[in-house]
Motif scaffolding. Structure first.
Motif, PDB file in Angstrom:
ATOM      1  N   HIS A 179      -2.686   1.886   1.864  1.00 34.07           N
ATOM      2  CA  HIS A 179      -1.436   0.786   1.645  1.00 34.07           C
ATOM      3  C   HIS A 179      -0.373   0.826   2.203  1.00 34.07           C
ATOM      4  N   ALA A 180      -0.485   2.217   2.758  1.00 35.61           N
ATOM      5  CA  ALA A 180       0.867   1.630   4.380  1.00 35.61           C
ATOM      6  C   ALA A 180       0.724   1.709   5.540  1.00 35.61           C
ATOM      7  N   ALA A 181      -0.383   1.811   5.626  1.00 35.79           N
ATOM      8  CA  ALA A 181      -1.070   1.426   7.431  1.00 35.79           C
ATOM      9  C   ALA A 181      -1.485   0.198   7.117  1.00 35.79           C
ATOM     10  N   GLY A 182      -0.512  -0.495   7.260  1.00 36.22           N
ATOM     11  CA  GLY A 182      -0.728  -1.815   7.691  1.00 36.22           C
ATOM     12  C   GLY A 182      -0.685  -2.561   8.777  1.00 36.22           C
ATOM     13  N   LEU A 183      -1.026  -3.598   9.393  1.00 30.73           N
ATOM     14  CA  LEU A 183      -1.177  -4.042  11.215  1.00 30.73           C
ATOM     15  C   LEU A 183       0.967  -4.696  11.178  1.00 30.73           C
ATOM     16  N   VAL A 221       1.815  12.566  13.925  1.00 29.21           N
ATOM     17  CA  VAL A 221       3.352  12.537  14.994  1.00 29.21           C
ATOM     18  C   VAL A 221       3.214  10.973  14.638  1.00 29.21           C
ATOM     19  N   LEU A 222       2.498  10.229  15.595  1.00 31.97           N
ATOM     20  CA  LEU A 222       2.851   9.000  15.687  1.00 31.97           C
ATOM     21  C   LEU A 222       2.729   8.075  14.253  1.00 31.97           C
ATOM     22  N   TRP A 223       2.108   8.648  13.163  1.00 30.43           N
ATOM     23  CA  TRP A 223       2.376   8.588  11.679  1.00 30.43           C
ATOM     24  C   TRP A 223       3.412   8.520  11.234  1.00 30.43           C
ATOM     25  N   GLN A 224       4.102   9.260  11.032  1.00 29.87           N
ATOM     26  CA  GLN A 224       6.030   9.741  10.809  1.00 29.87           C
ATOM     27  C   GLN A 224       6.430   8.513  12.187  1.00 29.87           C
ATOM     28  N   LYS A 225       5.820   8.351  13.603  1.00 28.73           N
ATOM     29  CA  LYS A 225       7.141   8.281  13.489  1.00 28.73           C
ATOM     30  C   LYS A 225       6.679   6.687  13.093  1.00 28.73           C
ATOM     31  N   VAL A 226       5.805   5.815  13.278  1.00 30.44           N
ATOM     32  CA  VAL A 226       5.898   4.506  12.982  1.00 30.44           C
ATOM     33  C   VAL A 226       5.987   4.177  11.138  1.00 30.44           C
ATOM     34  N   HIS A 227       6.295   5.305  10.470  1.00 30.47           N
ATOM     35  CA  HIS A 227       6.361   5.099   9.417  1.00 30.47           C
ATOM     36  C   HIS A 227       7.493   5.531   9.031  1.00 30.47           C
ATOM     37  N   GLY A 228       7.473   6.585   9.102  1.00 30.76           N
ATOM     38  CA  GLY A 228       9.046   7.288   8.874  1.00 30.76           C
ATOM     39  C   GLY A 228       9.940   6.670   9.339  1.00 30.76           C
ATOM     40  N   GLY A 229      10.782   6.035   9.242  1.00 33.48           N
ATOM     41  CA  GLY A 229      12.420   5.782  10.050  1.00 33.48           C
ATOM     42  C   GLY A 229      11.801   4.510  11.445  1.00 33.48           C
ATOM     43  N   GLY A 230      11.275   5.161  11.981  1.00 29.42           N
ATOM     44  CA  GLY A 230      10.496   4.207  13.423  1.00 29.42           C
ATOM     45  C   GLY A 230      10.522   3.406  12.861  1.00 29.42           C
ATOM     46  N   HIS A 231       9.366   2.838  14.004  1.00 26.99           N
ATOM     47  CA  HIS A 231       8.693   0.782  13.675  1.00 26.99           C
ATOM     48  C   HIS A 231       7.483   0.534  14.711  1.00 26.99           C
ATOM     49  N   PRO A 232       6.222  -0.052  13.941  1.00 27.23           N
ATOM     50  CA  PRO A 232       5.163  -0.419  15.161  1.00 27.23           C
ATOM     51  C   PRO A 232       6.267  -1.116  16.430  1.00 27.23           C
ATOM     52  N   ALA A 262       2.367  -0.302  23.609  1.00 19.91           N
ATOM     53  CA  ALA A 262       2.637   0.013  24.843  1.00 19.91           C
ATOM     54  C   ALA A 262       2.236  -0.395  25.919  1.00 19.91           C
ATOM     55  N   VAL A 263       2.426   0.247  26.708  1.00 25.37           N
ATOM     56  CA  VAL A 263       1.489  -0.280  28.063  1.00 25.37           C
ATOM     57  C   VAL A 263       1.479  -1.882  28.101  1.00 25.37           C
ATOM     58  N   ALA A 264       2.184  -2.464  28.359  1.00 32.20           N
ATOM     59  CA  ALA A 264       2.343  -3.649  28.865  1.00 32.20           C
ATOM     60  C   ALA A 264       1.797  -4.496  27.556  1.00 32.20           C
ATOM     61  N   HIS A 265       2.121  -3.742  26.508  1.00 27.04           N
ATOM     62  CA  HIS A 265       1.270  -5.276  25.324  1.00 27.04           C
ATOM     63  C   HIS A 265       0.509  -4.337  25.409  1.00 27.04           C
ATOM     64  N   SER A 266      -0.990  -4.082  25.607  1.00 26.13           N
ATOM     65  CA  SER A 266      -2.047  -3.617  26.068  1.00 26.13           C
ATOM     66  C   SER A 266      -2.775  -2.907  24.455  1.00 26.13           C
ATOM     67  N   LEU A 267      -1.342  -2.112  24.275  1.00 28.38           N
ATOM     68  CA  LEU A 267      -2.163  -1.599  22.841  1.00 28.38           C
ATOM     69  C   LEU A 267      -0.841  -1.563  22.007  1.00 28.38           C
ATOM     70  N   VAL A 268      -1.640  -1.695  20.864  1.00 32.97           N
ATOM     71  CA  VAL A 268      -0.783  -1.322  19.240  1.00 32.97           C
ATOM     72  C   VAL A 268      -0.572   0.046  18.520  1.00 32.97           C
ATOM     73  N   ILE A 269       0.459   0.365  18.538  1.00 34.79           N
ATOM     74  CA  ILE A 269       0.812   2.151  17.954  1.00 34.79           C
ATOM     75  C   ILE A 269       1.367   1.516  16.609  1.00 34.79           C
ATOM     76  N   ASP A 270       0.770   1.272  15.442  1.00 29.88           N
ATOM     77  CA  ASP A 270       1.753   0.705  13.877  1.00 29.88           C
ATOM     78  C   ASP A 270       0.841   1.574  13.225  1.00 29.88           C
ATOM     79  N   GLY A 271       0.641   1.210  11.632  1.00 32.29           N
ATOM     80  CA  GLY A 271       0.128   1.745  10.779  1.00 32.29           C
ATOM     81  C   GLY A 271      -1.476   2.321  10.383  1.00 32.29           C
ATOM     82  N   PHE A 272      -2.200   0.768  11.236  1.00 31.34           N
ATOM     83  CA  PHE A 272      -3.420   0.339  11.022  1.00 31.34           C
ATOM     84  C   PHE A 272      -3.945   1.575  12.144  1.00 31.34           C
ATOM     85  N   SER A 273      -3.729   1.549  13.134  1.00 31.60           N
ATOM     86  CA  SER A 273      -4.290   1.841  14.349  1.00 31.60           C
ATOM     87  C   SER A 273      -4.051   3.879  14.069  1.00 31.60           C
ATOM     88  N   THR A 274      -2.991   4.262  13.483  1.00 29.03           N
ATOM     89  CA  THR A 274      -2.380   5.585  13.264  1.00 29.03           C
ATOM     90  C   THR A 274      -3.763   6.127  12.686  1.00 29.03           C
TER      91      THR A 274
END
Lengths: 517, 552
Positions: free
Chosen positions: B546-550, B65-76, B79-91
């Motif tokens: 390939h899609a799992a970018g930083l 679900v996170l991947w879809q959020k980051v990758h399809g339509g949404g954007h990286p 979160a939590v005061a910038h201490s976490l990053v939810i991007d393709g790479f992390s997902t």
């Protein structure tokens, strides 16, 4: 573009599918496995024959080309095509596999034996047909796995050692090939912005002298080991000796050609200038291989090792033909690849027949077989004469073309190579005298004549040996246009733009494109 | 975004969906522990394994679900005061960790039941460790990386020491713990120095600081980056920080070894790649040569020392070192392509190593002790499917074509070639060939005759070849359809060796059938299918990676 039947894709997928079928069939019945093996390889032969018929002679370009994207992220595509250089190698492969499977007695019905053989056939055909360098590499490497299992599963006493040596030796050399391929693709992408592994597009890459030479060496390392070319041959006598009959047939008959085919297809096409620069080195190695292989073969007491070394000598001829860079020599080299495949396969099968009867490969243990089995001796003689290069049989045509073509450009190498023909006559005739002449001892009393079944799978080979000897025209007609195109390409690129020493290399794009359209 | 409370302590807004996979794993772990502690009725191990697997599936779904959020339509996003990053790479790493948990639960199930280890500890620890790896992958702050590192490592120390009946296991746990604690300390010191040099522990802020400021003397920063690198290299078992690997891999309970090998590489490489590629990108010129040397040492040491091992677990430990070298190739390339290549390799390797150690678990037998290469003799003839699966996994590790192992090597080597590290590429492929020698040795032993049949009669079959107990040979490598009768093939009457097998073979048959649980087999099957299917049709995984970018 070919719009009709996808011959080439079928050629690769048919044996692979048959291998899979063999593997998943819930039966271990020998008869069934044998039948699937025969059906798979004979159907492949049928497709190969149909493709040969559909092939239009007089056209030097790739025909029946199929291109499908495969890993688009990396620019890799399933690109297959055939031209005069690969056509008869494909046909030869398709002939040799059913023959080899027929020539492997009891274990020929083993489930996994059949599966590995069919997979190996797919790998060999895939290598000959690939126009995409990476797909070529995949198939080129894929062949190692079935051969490894064939040798370890059904080989002779030192099979573990021989198989591992073979695998590691060739895998190590392939490391250079892979890095070479990737470097070439990288350079091409830098120049054009297009990432592709298609050899037809890569041929237009501009390479500086050093780049060309380094890439040539990287590619040739793998091919020289696979062929093998002197001095990279040390794995081959062991691997040939310890392989089961079918393994030896395929190793020497088909897989050795992957190396020489790679040289002609990729080295000549992609690095013409480096080829011209380094041709004397390779010619010398070829000639050394001819002489050395002949001399070492002459002192072998083991028939299989003898054929292995004679193979080295014959591959030396092919290398000389490839690097003489004249039309006739290159045509001869291509034809000789087919010839060598056929008569070496026949020799290994005949040796296997002797072993099956008497349990020995050693010339010391065998004598007087001619009295007991004149027909078998006759076939052996014919095959041996073809291997020596006697006129009227296939070996002569190839060697003659190579030598006469080489004489045009590299006189002394041709002269030295001719000596190899004489050496070949010496060791083969010695071996023949030893094994077939003389009076049979009580051990040989039990030696029996060739059976109908054995005759059945020897017949096509004998037929081809004679046919190509008397009537090579149809084959040469199809080989020559492609060879001419390649030689023109090499000359164009190499001679049109030879940079003066110390001067930056001028792009050779026009010539490369022109030669490759 | 940031709510200031009355006491002046800023409580950040917590986006729970962003850390849902981690929460699910931690929650699952707590549920398991609670169930174990309450222990009203002694729950069978199967229940714990199922719970663990279900937790993994839930985390996988959350990850997708996170991947879809980051990758399809949404954007990286961060979160939590910038201490976490939810991007393709992390997902991508989150998804991989969830997969590892699922497969590993299945594999461990058979082991736990065979050894009679009751209780939820194994699974609870594994879930916790995986959540740590996920946290490392998503961390955007050195402090969070450190948290993730510890959450991942401490369960692994315990897992290594889980088998109380074998002294080696305790020794492995101790060794791993002491050395791991050292490396953590070094890592923390690296954080401190980096903070001193840049004024932040946030990865993005450090990258921004380094991009805008040119320091005249960056000794402090380089020292910090160097110490961080040491900490990471320890976790991923790169030479010269690999000393713990063979002992820990050998000593730990086998399914724990597989899990550890997979998850530690995931967490370690996820953070290593992110830190060096995004934060320290501008220091590239300084760390690339160092990584070149480290990669070569790692590749060569892994391959060469692997050659002399007689214990398969230890051999695979060196093989994992060799693989770490390959993954470092992608980082050394310092390119976006290199990142994708390393990610791909980690993905592929995780499945290979899980499957391989699962087979070793099975062969290890009750007590988990028979790991000498000799215990594999004739395995493929007694257990054709298992033998075939292991052969595929080993050949894939050796880089055989049409397996994911080959494509992984291809991808990282291509990245290296693209960044003109030709020598490194050649060295890597050559060490791959050297490493192939020890994989092949195992394959050869598996396909040779069982010990009792070491000297087969030199039967002259009409094929001319040595007939080595002809009927078992038919079973060699037959991939399917052998499950019923394939356990021990009856030797045909004409094979004289067949009679000799009788006694020894019967014993083997019993020993072998004891060890294989269906769940373990399923785990192995998944890894083998993954390896073959994505090796033949690689497009899905390639486009995924390939899609799992930083983000940065």
């Amino acid at each position: 573009m070919n719009t009709g039947f996808p011959y080439l894709t079928v050629l690769v997928l048919l044996p692979a599918g048959a291998a899979l079928l063999t593997a998943v069939l819930p039966s271990r019945s020998r008869a069934l496995m044998r039948a699937v093996g025969w059906a798979g390889s004979l159907a492949t032969l049928g497709v190969a024959v149909a493709a040969t018929v559909a092939f239009s002679s007089g056209d030097g370009n790739f025909q029946m080309v199929t291109v499908h994207p495969w890993i688009s992220a990396l620019g890799i595509s399933w690109a297959l095509g055939v031209d005069g250089i690969s056509l008869f190698l494909v046909l030869m492969t398709a002939v040799l596999f059913p023959v080899a499977m027929g020539g492997s007695g009891r274990h020929g019905g083993d489930k996994s034996f059949v599966a590995w053989m069919l997979l190996l056939e797919a790998g060999c055909l895939g290598s000959f047909l690939s126009l995409d360098l990476l797909v070529f590499f995949l198939f080129f490497e894929l062949t190692l796995v079935p051969v490894y299992f064939l040798i370890t599963g059904w080989g002779y006493e030192r099979r573990g050692y021989a198989a591992t040596k073979f695998f590691l030796y060739t895998l190590g050399a392939s490391a250079f090939l892979l890095v070479g391929i990737l470097s070439l693709v990288g350079l091409h992408a830098q120049q054009t912005g297009v990432t592709t592994f298609d050899v037809r597009q890569l041929a237009s890459t501009h390479l500086t002298g050093t780049e060309g030479v380094l890439l040539f060496l990287a590619f040739t390392a793998a091919f020289a080991v696979k062929a093998p070319i002197f001095p990279f041959h040390t794995w081959s006598p062991d691997a040939y000796r310890e392989s089961p009959a079918a393994g030896a047939v395929v190793l020497a008959g088909v897989m050795a050609k992957l190396g020489t085919y790679g040289i002609i297809r990729f080295d000549l096409e992609l690095f013409p200038r480096a080829v011209v620069t380094l041709a004397p080195v390779l010619l010398t190695l070829g000639v050394i291989g001819i002489i050395y292989g002949g001399i070492v073969a002459a002192v072998q007491r083991d028939l299989k090792r003898l054929v292995a070394y004679s193979s080295l000598a014959h591959l030396g001829f092919i290398v000389v033909g490839a690097f003489a860079l004249t039309g006739p020599a290159l045509s001869g080299a291509v034809l000789q690849m087919v010839n060598h495949g056929i008569y070496t396969a026949a020799l290994f099968l005949l040796i296997a027949m002797i072993y099956r009867r008497l349990g020995s490969f050693s010339t010391k243990d065998l004598t007087g077989l001619q009295r007991k089995a004149p027909v078998l001796a006759g076939i052996f003689t014919l095959t041996m004469l073809a291997s020596i290069g006697v006129p009227g049989l296939n070996g002569f045509v190839g060697e003659f073309l190579i030598l006469s073509g080489t004489f045009l450009t590299h006189r002394w190498w041709a002269v030295a190579a001719t000596a190899g023909v004489i050496v070949a006559a010496i060791y083969l005739l010695w071996a023949y005298q030893q094994v077939f002449h003389g009076t049979p001892t009580e051990k040989e009393e039990s030696f029996t004549e060739i059976t109908w079944r054995e005759g059945l799978y020897m017949a096509p080979l004998v037929g081809i040996i004679v046919f190509l000897g008397v009537f090579p025209g149809p084959v040469l007609n199809r080989i020559t246009p492609s060879v001419d195109r390649l030689v023109t390409h090499v000359e164009h690129v190499a001679h049109a733009n030879i940079p003066a020493p110390g001067q930056p290399v001028v792009a050779a794009s026009h010539s490369a494109n022109g030669g490759n359209k | 975004m940031i709510l200031a409370s009355a006491t002046g302590f800023a409580v950040p807004h917590i986006d729970y969906t962003a850390i849902l996979p981690e929460l699910i794993l931690i929650g699952g772990s707590l549920v398991l522990l609670a169930a174990g502690a309450l222990n009203v009725r002694h729950l069978p191990t199967r229940v714990y394994s199922l719970l663990s697997g279900a937790t993994g599936v839930a985390a996988l779904i959350a990850g997708i679900v996170l991947w879809q959020k980051v990758h399809g339509g949404g954007h990286p996003l961060t979160a939590v005061a910038h201490s976490l990053v939810i991007d393709g790479f992390s997902t991508a790493f989150v998804i991989l960790s969830a997969c590892i948990i699922i497969v590993s639960s299945a594999i461990a199930d058979g082991y736990l039941r065979r050894e009679g280890i009751a209780g939820p500890e194994f699974h609870a620890l594994a879930l916790l460790g995986a959540s740590g790896a996920m946290l490392m992958a998503a961390a955007n702050d050195f402090i969070v990386i450190f948290l993730g590192l510890e959450i991942m490592s401490i369960p692994l120390y315990v897992l290594a020491a889980l088998d109380q009946r074998r002294a080696e296991s305790g020794e492995a746990g101790m060794k791993y713990f002491v050395l791991g604690a050292f490396s953590s300390a070094i890592f923390v010191y690296g954080i401190a120095l980096t903070y001193g040099a840049t004024g932040s522990t946030n990865l993005a802020q450090i990258a921004g600081y380094l991009a805008t400021n040119v320091s005249t003397s960056n000794g402090l920063l380089l020292a910090g980056a160097g110490l961080l690198l040491v900490g990471f290299l320890f976790k991923v078992a790169a030479v010269p920080f690999h000393m713990w690997t063979p002992d820990v891999y050998q000593g730990a309970p086998t399914p724990a070894t597989g899990f550890m090998a997979a998850i530690a590489k995931v967490g370690g490489f996820a953070a290593l790649l992110r830190v060096f590629f995004s934060s320290f990108h501008s220091l590239e010129a300084s760390w690339q040569p160092i990584l070149w040397v480290v990669a070569v040492l790692t590749l060569v040491t892994g391959a060469v020392l692997g050659l002399v091992q007689r214990d398969v677990k230890r051999m695979l430990a060196y093989s994992s070192i060799n693989h770490a070298g390959f993954i470092l190739l992608g980082l050394q390339a310092a390119s976006r392509e290199g990142m994708s290549a390393s990610l791909y390799y980690v993905f592929v390797y995780a499945f290979l190593v899980l499957g391989s150690f699962a087979v070793i678990t099975v062969v290890g037998g009750r007590g988990d002790t028979s790991h000498a290469i000799e215990s594999y003799r004739g395995l493929a003839r007694r257990q054709p499917l298992l033998g075939f699966g292991f052969a595929v996994l080993l050949l894939a590790q050796a880089g055989a074509p049409f397996t994911t192992g080959f494509l992984g090597k291809l991808y990282v080597v291509e990245a290296a070639v693209r960044s003109h590290s030709y020598a490194l590429a050649v060295i890597a492929m050559l060490t791959g060939a050297v490493a192939a020698a020890f994989y092949l040795r195992v394959v050869f032993v598996m396909y040779s005759l069982p010990a009792g049949e070491a000297a087969p009669a030199m039967a002259l079959a009409d094929g001319g070849a040595l007939a080595t107990g002809t009927e078992p040979a038919a079973a060699v490598a037959a991939p399917a359809g052998e499950s019923r009768g394939g356990v021990l093939v009856a030797a045909p009457p004409e094979a004289p060796a067949g009679a000799a097998t009788g006694a020894g073979g019967g014993l083997r048959l019993r020993a072998a059938s004891l060890g294989i649980a269906p769940s373990t087999l399923a785990g192995i099957a998944v890894t083998v299918l993954f390896t073959l299917a994505l090796g033949i049709w690689p497009a899905p995984l390639f486009s995924f990676v390939h899609a799992a970018g930083l983000l940065f």
